[in-house]
Design a protein around this motif. Sequence first.
Motif, PDB file in Angstrom:
ATOM      1  N   ASP A   7       0.834  -1.205   0.000  1.00 37.45           N
ATOM      2  CA  ASP A   7       0.000   0.000   0.000  1.00 37.45           C
ATOM      3  C   ASP A   7       0.866   1.251   0.000  1.00 37.45           C
ATOM      4  N   SER A   8       1.843   1.259   0.925  1.00 36.24           N
ATOM      5  CA  SER A   8       2.668   2.482   1.001  1.00 36.24           C
ATOM      6  C   SER A   8       3.540   2.629  -0.250  1.00 36.24           C
ATOM      7  N   TYR A   9       3.930   1.500  -0.852  1.00 36.82           N
ATOM      8  CA  TYR A   9       4.713   1.580  -2.092  1.00 36.82           C
ATOM      9  C   TYR A   9       3.885   2.256  -3.190  1.00 36.82           C
ATOM     10  N   TYR A  10       2.618   1.898  -3.257  1.00 35.59           N
ATOM     11  CA  TYR A  10       1.775   2.484  -4.313  1.00 35.59           C
ATOM     12  C   TYR A  10       1.216   3.858  -3.945  1.00 35.59           C
ATOM     13  N   GLN A  11       1.316   4.232  -2.665  1.00 31.48           N
ATOM     14  CA  GLN A  11       0.903   5.588  -2.278  1.00 31.48           C
ATOM     15  C   GLN A  11       2.043   6.583  -2.525  1.00 31.48           C
ATOM     16  N   GLU A  12       3.270   6.090  -2.355  1.00 34.91           N
ATOM     17  CA  GLU A  12       4.448   6.960  -2.479  1.00 34.91           C
ATOM     18  C   GLU A  12       4.655   7.373  -3.945  1.00 34.91           C
ATOM     19  N   THR A  13       5.004   8.644  -4.156  1.00 38.63           N
ATOM     20  CA  THR A  13       5.232   9.077  -5.540  1.00 38.63           C
ATOM     21  C   THR A  13       6.693   9.459  -5.803  1.00 38.63           C
ATOM     22  N   ASP A  14       7.506   9.488  -4.742  1.00 39.22           N
ATOM     23  CA  ASP A  14       8.924   9.820  -4.940  1.00 39.22           C
ATOM     24  C   ASP A  14       9.694   8.591  -5.421  1.00 39.22           C
ATOM     25  N   ALA A  15      10.407   8.740  -6.532  1.00 36.17           N
ATOM     26  CA  ALA A  15      11.075   7.589  -7.159  1.00 36.17           C
ATOM     27  C   ALA A  15      12.109   6.949  -6.236  1.00 36.17           C
ATOM     28  N   GLY A  16      12.905   7.771  -5.559  1.00 35.78           N
ATOM     29  CA  GLY A  16      13.962   7.259  -4.687  1.00 35.78           C
ATOM     30  C   GLY A  16      13.403   6.454  -3.532  1.00 35.78           C
ATOM     31  N   ARG A  17      12.394   7.027  -2.868  1.00 32.02           N
ATOM     32  CA  ARG A  17      11.780   6.321  -1.728  1.00 32.02           C
ATOM     33  C   ARG A  17      11.110   5.033  -2.190  1.00 32.02           C
ATOM     34  N   ARG A  18      10.528   5.083  -3.372  1.00 32.47           N
ATOM     35  CA  ARG A  18       9.868   3.880  -3.900  1.00 32.47           C
ATOM     36  C   ARG A  18      10.898   2.787  -4.165  1.00 32.47           C
ATOM     37  N   LYS A  19      12.051   3.183  -4.642  1.00 33.78           N
ATOM     38  CA  LYS A  19      13.119   2.215  -4.924  1.00 33.78           C
ATOM     39  C   LYS A  19      13.539   1.522  -3.620  1.00 33.78           C
ATOM     40  N   ALA A  20      13.709   2.333  -2.572  1.00 35.30           N
ATOM     41  CA  ALA A  20      14.106   1.783  -1.277  1.00 35.30           C
ATOM     42  C   ALA A  20      13.047   0.817  -0.761  1.00 35.30           C
ATOM     43  N   MET A  21      11.774   1.210  -0.931  1.00 36.43           N
ATOM     44  CA  MET A  21      10.663   0.347  -0.487  1.00 36.43           C
ATOM     45  C   MET A  21      10.661  -0.957  -1.266  1.00 36.43           C
ATOM     46  N   LEU A  22      10.921  -0.846  -2.554  1.00 33.69           N
ATOM     47  CA  LEU A  22      10.932  -2.028  -3.422  1.00 33.69           C
ATOM     48  C   LEU A  22      12.026  -2.999  -2.972  1.00 33.69           C
ATOM     49  N   ASP A  23      13.179  -2.449  -2.678  1.00 32.01           N
ATOM     50  CA  ASP A  23      14.293  -3.284  -2.189  1.00 32.01           C
ATOM     51  C   ASP A  23      13.911  -3.989  -0.894  1.00 32.01           C
ATOM     52  N   ALA A  24      13.310  -3.218   0.024  1.00 34.86           N
ATOM     53  CA  ALA A  24      12.916  -3.790   1.317  1.00 34.86           C
ATOM     54  C   ALA A  24      11.890  -4.892   1.132  1.00 34.86           C
ATOM     55  N   MET A  25      10.925  -4.680   0.254  1.00 41.15           N
ATOM     56  CA  MET A  25       9.868  -5.688   0.007  1.00 41.15           C
ATOM     57  C   MET A  25      10.467  -6.961  -0.560  1.00 41.15           C
ATOM     58  N   GLU A  26      11.428  -6.796  -1.434  1.00 42.22           N
ATOM     59  CA  GLU A  26      12.067  -7.971  -2.058  1.00 42.22           C
ATOM     60  C   GLU A  26      12.826  -8.798  -1.022  1.00 42.22           C
ATOM     61  N   LYS A  27      13.473  -8.094  -0.089  1.00 45.60           N
ATOM     62  CA  LYS A  27      14.222  -8.797   0.958  1.00 45.60           C
ATOM     63  C   LYS A  27      13.276  -9.555   1.876  1.00 45.60           C
ATOM     64  N   GLU A  28      12.128  -8.927   2.177  1.00 47.24           N
ATOM     65  CA  GLU A  28      11.173  -9.534   3.112  1.00 47.24           C
ATOM     66  C   GLU A  28      10.474 -10.739   2.523  1.00 47.24           C
ATOM     67  N   ASN A  29      10.117 -10.644   1.252  1.00 48.53           N
ATOM     68  CA  ASN A  29       9.365 -11.739   0.634  1.00 48.53           C
ATOM     69  C   ASN A  29      10.008 -12.106  -0.701  1.00 48.53           C
ATOM     70  N   THR A  30      10.867 -13.060  -0.644  1.00 52.50           N
ATOM     71  CA  THR A  30      11.606 -13.446  -1.851  1.00 52.50           C
ATOM     72  C   THR A  30      10.753 -14.308  -2.792  1.00 52.50           C
ATOM     73  N   ALA A  31       9.647 -14.840  -2.251  1.00 55.14           N
ATOM     74  CA  ALA A  31       8.834 -15.765  -3.052  1.00 55.14           C
ATOM     75  C   ALA A  31       7.897 -15.054  -4.028  1.00 55.14           C
ATOM     76  N   ASP A  32       7.673 -13.762  -3.823  1.00 56.35           N
ATOM     77  CA  ASP A  32       6.708 -13.042  -4.673  1.00 56.35           C
ATOM     78  C   ASP A  32       7.221 -12.955  -6.120  1.00 56.35           C
TER      79      ASP A  32
END
Lengths: 202, 329
Positions: A7-32
């Motif tokens: 939700d917060s990834y899709y609410q965020e509009t700043d590219a840099g912050r989104r990149k960081a969120m994307l990295d964090a999500m990937e680390k948390e759930n590698t199966a997605d």
Amino acid sequence: MMSEHYDSYYQETDAGRRKAMLDAMEKENTADQMHSLRRELWTLRYVDKKTGRRVDLFLWELVELLCLYNTARLMKGSARRDAKKALEALGASAAAGYGKEGETVLYEELCNALRLYLHTCDSKSYHKRLFGLSELKEEDWQRKVARDIWRLSEGLPKRLGMTEDFAILSKAARDTFCSRFANGEALLQEKEELERGKDKKQ
Amino acid sequence: MGKIKNNKVVKAIGFNRIVLIGVIILLYIVFTILTPILHSGVTFVSYERIMSALNYAYFIGFMALGVTFVIATGGIDFSVGPVMFASALISGFCLTKYNVPLPLCLLISLLIGLAFGTLNGYFVSYRFLPSFITSMASMQIAKGIGSVFTKTQNVTWPASGSANSWYRYLVKWNNIPTGFILLCLVAVICAVVLNKTKAGRYMLCIGSNKEAVRLSGVNTKKWEMIAYMICGMLAGLAAIFYVGAYTTVQPGLGDTFNNEAIAACVMGGTSMAGGLASILGSIIGAVIVALMQEGILAMGFTISYQYVLTGLIVLAAVTADIMSRKRKN
């Protein structure tokens, strides 16, 4: 917990912050399975292939599609080609290989881009009219935004005979608009009726 | 009406443009009928009248083309007329007083226009001044510079037959309206730039939603400034065609032509809110303005009547644009 991250990834509009969120999500759930698509869409949207600069190409494609609406009446063939290119740049072919789930991810990404587009409509320059000499009233401004959204979701797809190609973008545009404006449905309905009236006259 | 609008040819040219072409034909018929009635012994249908109307259409057309770029970005340039006059005065003064070679003088005319365009563009896009104020200020500067440079003297470019008069062939050569051919050529280039190049797309999109274009990574300041530079340079080009048609330029004038150029644009379908522009429409608009000027003079009225009529046209065009936008929204 996971859905909160999304939700917060899709609410965020700043590219840099989104990149960081994307990295964090990937680390948390590698199966997605959708992580690779999200990353692909992120790169497609924010990285200029020629210069490597950080841009927002989705936002650009949305503006370009809106400009295309004006020329589409006269040069339908080239407008259709341009629209196809724009949809591709908006991630349509990237998501195509991921099935229904891919479509949902693309839809969310487009909603994010459209949210940013609606945010730009709050700017002073968007409110201007008459060579920038005067400003639009609140209700006229809302109608102007509704016109843009209608063009993206209904006007352009119908004009080019590409309703199916535009399906995800159309839904994203309508939903984002209606979640931003309480009277969104009514505004779009009003625009739709106005256009239908014109067609009947013709 | 619906059948006409859906006709392939009408769709290809555009219904509004067909209406404008209809207006040209109608005006021509009206002036043909009224001229002998109101001004006995004078006829409107003649080769000379057509050429005279075209002479007027050239420089208004070039200015209208330039203003189209600026209006497409959502701005306005009220300085095109005086800039055209300043370009014609200064370059003409260089030619007649300092014996600067003619090709260089023509280049000077373009460069003066470009300089004013750059000035307007810089203050509008980089200093965020309203285009209305900026262009009003540069209109005064252009009028002043033209007068100061020539010491408020008229400048007369070489007449046909004299040395250095070949520039007049740009307007007319052996009874062929070369000016019209060149105007069409420049219009085609402008149409390609505006509709088929990234630069044109940027300018139109800036007029549509500047903030979105900026956030998408486009250098909006640069492209907005370029629109003003194109406008200035076309005003410089208009100056060449003005002197090619009339040879004499008076300092301190030119502001009446702004309205005519803007009226031509708006009549032609360029939106005053920006984001929508029609090059062909601007050219047709310029021809209508020129035809009306010629018609009024042919009917025996003074030029003051034309100012009244131009004012009315601007009012009508602006009102029509606002109403059509309200209907669309």
